[in-house]
Design a protein around this motif. Structure first.
Motif, PDB file in Angstrom:
ATOM      1  N   SER A 140      43.926  38.564  25.909  1.00  0.00           N
ATOM      2  CA  SER A 140      43.850  38.023  27.268  1.00  0.00           C
ATOM      3  C   SER A 140      44.738  36.823  27.550  1.00  0.00           C
ATOM      4  N   ILE A 141      45.412  36.278  26.551  1.00  0.00           N
ATOM      5  CA  ILE A 141      46.510  35.339  26.776  1.00  0.00           C
ATOM      6  C   ILE A 141      47.837  36.086  26.737  1.00  0.00           C
ATOM      7  N   ARG A 142      48.000  36.932  25.744  1.00  0.00           N
ATOM      8  CA  ARG A 142      49.287  37.602  25.521  1.00  0.00           C
ATOM      9  C   ARG A 142      49.596  38.666  26.576  1.00  0.00           C
ATOM     10  N   ILE A 143      48.580  39.379  27.046  1.00  0.00           N
ATOM     11  CA  ILE A 143      48.802  40.429  28.054  1.00  0.00           C
ATOM     12  C   ILE A 143      49.350  39.841  29.351  1.00  0.00           C
ATOM     13  N   PRO A 144      48.672  38.843  29.961  1.00  0.00           N
ATOM     14  CA  PRO A 144      49.246  38.267  31.185  1.00  0.00           C
ATOM     15  C   PRO A 144      50.554  37.517  30.954  1.00  0.00           C
ATOM     16  N   ALA A 145      50.765  36.988  29.749  1.00  0.00           N
ATOM     17  CA  ALA A 145      52.064  36.379  29.448  1.00  0.00           C
ATOM     18  C   ALA A 145      53.169  37.419  29.573  1.00  0.00           C
ATOM     19  N   SER A 146      52.920  38.609  29.040  1.00  0.00           N
ATOM     20  CA  SER A 146      53.892  39.692  29.147  1.00  0.00           C
ATOM     21  C   SER A 146      54.084  40.119  30.590  1.00  0.00           C
ATOM     22  N   SER A 205      43.163  36.582  31.635  1.00  0.00           N
ATOM     23  CA  SER A 205      43.652  35.290  32.141  1.00  0.00           C
ATOM     24  C   SER A 205      44.723  35.499  33.207  1.00  0.00           C
ATOM     25  N   GLY A 206      44.514  36.492  34.070  1.00  0.00           N
ATOM     26  CA  GLY A 206      45.532  36.815  35.065  1.00  0.00           C
ATOM     27  C   GLY A 206      45.711  35.752  36.112  1.00  0.00           C
ATOM     28  N   GLY A 207      44.630  35.086  36.508  1.00  0.00           N
ATOM     29  CA  GLY A 207      44.763  34.017  37.485  1.00  0.00           C
ATOM     30  C   GLY A 207      45.591  32.865  36.958  1.00  0.00           C
ATOM     31  N   ALA A 208      45.363  32.509  35.694  1.00  0.00           N
ATOM     32  CA  ALA A 208      46.156  31.446  35.070  1.00  0.00           C
ATOM     33  C   ALA A 208      47.624  31.820  35.027  1.00  0.00           C
ATOM     34  N   THR A 233      42.974  41.606  36.405  1.00  0.00           N
ATOM     35  CA  THR A 233      42.190  40.562  37.059  1.00  0.00           C
ATOM     36  C   THR A 233      41.944  40.999  38.497  1.00  0.00           C
ATOM     37  N   GLU A 234      40.937  41.814  38.683  1.00  0.00           N
ATOM     38  CA  GLU A 234      40.625  42.329  40.013  1.00  0.00           C
ATOM     39  C   GLU A 234      39.132  42.612  40.133  1.00  0.00           C
ATOM     40  N   GLY A 235      38.323  41.596  39.822  1.00  0.00           N
ATOM     41  CA  GLY A 235      36.878  41.737  39.850  1.00  0.00           C
ATOM     42  C   GLY A 235      36.305  41.705  41.256  1.00  0.00           C
ATOM     43  N   SER A 236      35.059  42.127  41.362  1.00  0.00           N
ATOM     44  CA  SER A 236      34.418  42.217  42.677  1.00  0.00           C
ATOM     45  C   SER A 236      34.010  40.855  43.214  1.00  0.00           C
ATOM     46  N   LEU A 237      33.762  39.854  42.359  1.00  0.00           N
ATOM     47  CA  LEU A 237      33.356  38.544  42.854  1.00  0.00           C
ATOM     48  C   LEU A 237      34.500  37.831  43.558  1.00  0.00           C
ATOM     49  N   HIS A 238      35.636  37.726  42.900  1.00  0.00           N
ATOM     50  CA  HIS A 238      36.753  36.951  43.444  1.00  0.00           C
ATOM     51  C   HIS A 238      37.831  37.804  44.096  1.00  0.00           C
ATOM     52  N   GLY A 239      37.809  39.119  43.870  1.00  0.00           N
ATOM     53  CA  GLY A 239      38.847  39.976  44.420  1.00  0.00           C
ATOM     54  C   GLY A 239      40.073  40.025  43.531  1.00  0.00           C
ATOM     55  N   PRO A 240      41.020  40.912  43.850  1.00  0.00           N
ATOM     56  CA  PRO A 240      42.180  41.106  42.976  1.00  0.00           C
ATOM     57  C   PRO A 240      43.155  39.941  43.010  1.00  0.00           C
ATOM     58  N   CYS A 241      43.652  39.599  41.836  1.00  0.00           N
ATOM     59  CA  CYS A 241      44.759  38.661  41.698  1.00  0.00           C
ATOM     60  C   CYS A 241      46.046  39.473  41.615  1.00  0.00           C
ATOM     61  N   GLY A 271      41.246  22.931  39.753  1.00  0.00           N
ATOM     62  CA  GLY A 271      40.352  24.029  40.103  1.00  0.00           C
ATOM     63  C   GLY A 271      40.256  25.057  38.995  1.00  0.00           C
ATOM     64  N   LYS A 272      39.737  26.223  39.345  1.00  0.00           N
ATOM     65  CA  LYS A 272      39.497  27.318  38.400  1.00  0.00           C
ATOM     66  C   LYS A 272      40.315  28.548  38.799  1.00  0.00           C
ATOM     67  N   THR A 273      40.708  29.322  37.785  1.00  0.00           N
ATOM     68  CA  THR A 273      41.531  30.504  38.036  1.00  0.00           C
ATOM     69  C   THR A 273      40.741  31.797  37.897  1.00  0.00           C
ATOM     70  N   ASN A 274      41.245  32.811  38.556  1.00  0.00           N
ATOM     71  CA  ASN A 274      40.635  34.132  38.619  1.00  0.00           C
ATOM     72  C   ASN A 274      40.612  34.803  37.245  1.00  0.00           C
ATOM     73  N   THR A 275      39.589  35.612  37.014  1.00  0.00           N
ATOM     74  CA  THR A 275      39.467  36.362  35.764  1.00  0.00           C
ATOM     75  C   THR A 275      38.695  37.646  36.022  1.00  0.00           C
ATOM     76  N   SER A 276      38.852  38.614  35.145  1.00  0.00           N
ATOM     77  CA  SER A 276      38.012  39.813  35.226  1.00  0.00           C
ATOM     78  C   SER A 276      36.587  39.449  34.831  1.00  0.00           C
ATOM     79  N   GLU A 277      35.627  40.267  35.218  1.00  0.00           N
ATOM     80  CA  GLU A 277      34.227  39.963  34.939  1.00  0.00           C
ATOM     81  C   GLU A 277      33.986  39.849  33.437  1.00  0.00           C
TER      82      GLU A 277
END
Length: 475
Positions: free
Chosen positions: A173-179, A150-153, A128-136, A115-121
């Motif tokens: 967007s890879i390094r921030i959610p990794a942290s 890449s917060g959903g990932a 990662t808390e956009g209006s389409l998918h909602g907050p992760c 499947g696909k993971t959540n992301t900001s718009e």
């Protein structure tokens, strides 16, 4: 008990290779984990479970990750016949008619997409808390962000849903959610992974795609499977000397490591982020490396951020209008979140001269940045300026739609320089706060030198392991 949840992708693939498990067993176990964890986290926003089960039952390509479950970010990773929304209401009905080259390489490696993971718009914010998918939500503390875009990932990997997942990085967007989620996250050199068949680069040379992983060896082996120019690539990274998988565990030698806490925007750094860097410096010295404090002195760095934002905003225009052409309808403010629409309008106002000047300055910056590696092999610096903020921190105000931009600049001042210069950079999970929140530290290497990063990261992983740490939401 789930016998696979603690195994990384390399170990899972080895079980399949030795015929101790089938791909379907791995896929079914991952689906069960997603069904258990995802209601709390909202990391996976599209599923294709039945398709995945069918793929797992058929003969798969004999690749390094045959039968291993995988997730794609709902951004850039085009997959024929499946929605690619970019996290936006405007593109919620967009269905690509082909696979991107990177997705083709994932499939040739034997991966099974669930499947696909959540992301900001449009991947614009470090949350990662956009209006389409909602907050992760962050598996370590569900009141906090897993980072972005890449917060959903990150949430999916940190919670054990899958061993690794696709991610992209245009400003961290890879390094921030990794942290934020206690993972290993490497942004490759510019041009290392393909962007075809249609895109040269969606945001003007700033974005690199790769993955979020729990182990260094998974990141290295996956990059081996995907790296290299595709047909017609406008640029590509220098060829690797040997497979990255062989760099894992190889002695890095005595590295000259520069340490800096200075950032161009003068943002204050949280004590836990300072502690993470200082403790890592001591660990590096204990491993035999030379660590010298210095500054990444960037001529004109007071205006460099403006050039980055000009290029970024013009990239938003390019993305929005590209989607508009594909969808056959004009964009409007009702289709986007206030921040995205304001940034789009800002990009429209820049003009051709400002855009071309910004591009020239960013490319010139790459030459200036390269000089910082004449006497230093790797730079050590924070990944972000604070542990994962609470959800809502980056919300827009009606009278200040661009306010999240300034909050983001103070949170991630250390990340965009690697995107502008094109250098490889990684966040390594080496510190946890007293509250139990992970804090990554960042390393940046010379352009094209992922090998040194993999050698150093695997040395740190062996000396100071992190995979035994589990968040409150795991499995």
């Amino acid at each position: 008990m789930d016998p696979f949840i603690s195994l990384d992708a390399t170990a899972q693939a080895d079980l399949v290779r030795r015929r101790e498990v089938t791909p379907l067993e791995l896929v079914d176990a991952a689906i069960s984990r997603i069904e258990r964890c995802n209601p709390r986290l909202n990391a996976v926003v599209q599923t294709q479970f039945e398709t995945a089960r069918l793929r797992a039952k058929t003969p798969l390509p004999e690749g390094p990750f045959t039968g291993v479950p995988f997730l794609l970010k709902d951004l850039l990773a085009a997959q024929e016949g499946y929605p690619l929304t970019f996290g936006s209401r405007f593109a919620k009905d967009f269905v690509p008619g082909h696979d991107s080259e990177l997705v083709k390489r994932y499939l040739r490696a034997g991966l099974v997409v669930l499947g696909k993971t959540n992301t900001s718009e449009l991947g614009l914010l470090p949350t990662t808390e956009g209006s389409l998918h909602g907050p992760c939500r962050n598996p370590w503390d569900v009141t906090r962000t897993p980072g972005g875009s890449s917060g959903g990932a990150a949430a999916a990997v940190a919670s054990g849903m899958v061993p690794f997942a696709h991610a992209s990085d245009g400003g961290g967007s890879i390094r921030i959610p990794a942290s934020a989620c206690g993972l290993f996250g490497l942004k490759p050199s510019r041009g290392r992974n393909p962007t075809g068949p249609e895109l040269a680069d969606s945001v003007h040379w700033l974005i690199g795609e790769h993955a979020l992983t729990r182990t260094v060896r998974d990141s290295a082996a996956l990059l081996d499977a995907t790296e290299g120019p595709d047909l017609g690539a406008p640029y590509h990274a220098p060829p690797k000397a040997r497979p990255y998988a062989l760099e894992v565990g190889a002695p890095p030698g005595r590295l000259r490591i520069g340490l800096t806490l200075r950032n161009a925007v003068g943002a204050p750094v949280h004590p836990e982020c300072l502690s993470a860097v200082v403790a890592t410096a001591k660990r590096l010295e204990g491993l035999g490396h030379s660590v010298l404090e210095g500054n990444l002195q960037i001529p004109g760095d007071d205006t460099l951020g403006q050039h980055f934002m000009t290029a970024w905003a013009c990239g938003v225009v390019n993305t929005v209008e590209g989607l508009s052409r594909r969808l056959g309808r004009a964009p409007s403010s009702e289709d986007f979140e206030p921040f995205t629409w304001a940034l789009y309008q800002h990009g429209l106002s820049q003009g051709l001269s400002a855009y071309l000047h910004a591009q020239m300055e960013i490319l010139r910056f790459g030459r200036v940045f390269a000089r910082h590696f004449e006497d230093v092999d790797v730079w050590l610096l924070p990944t972000v300026t604070e542990p994962a903020p609470v959800l809502g921190t980056f919300a827009s105000a009606p009278d200040a739609p661009l306010a999240p931009l300034f909050r983001a600049a103070g949170f991630t001042p250390y990340c965009p320089m690697a995107n502008m210069a094109g250098n490889p950079a990684m966040s390594v999970p080496l510190h946890w706060s007293p509250e139990g929140l992970p804090v990554g530290v960042q390393f940046i290497a010379r352009f094209g030198d992922e090998a040194t990063l993999f050698r150093l990261a695997s040395q740190l992983e062996a000396a100071h392991p992190w995979t035994h740490r589990r968040p409150s939401v795991f499995g």
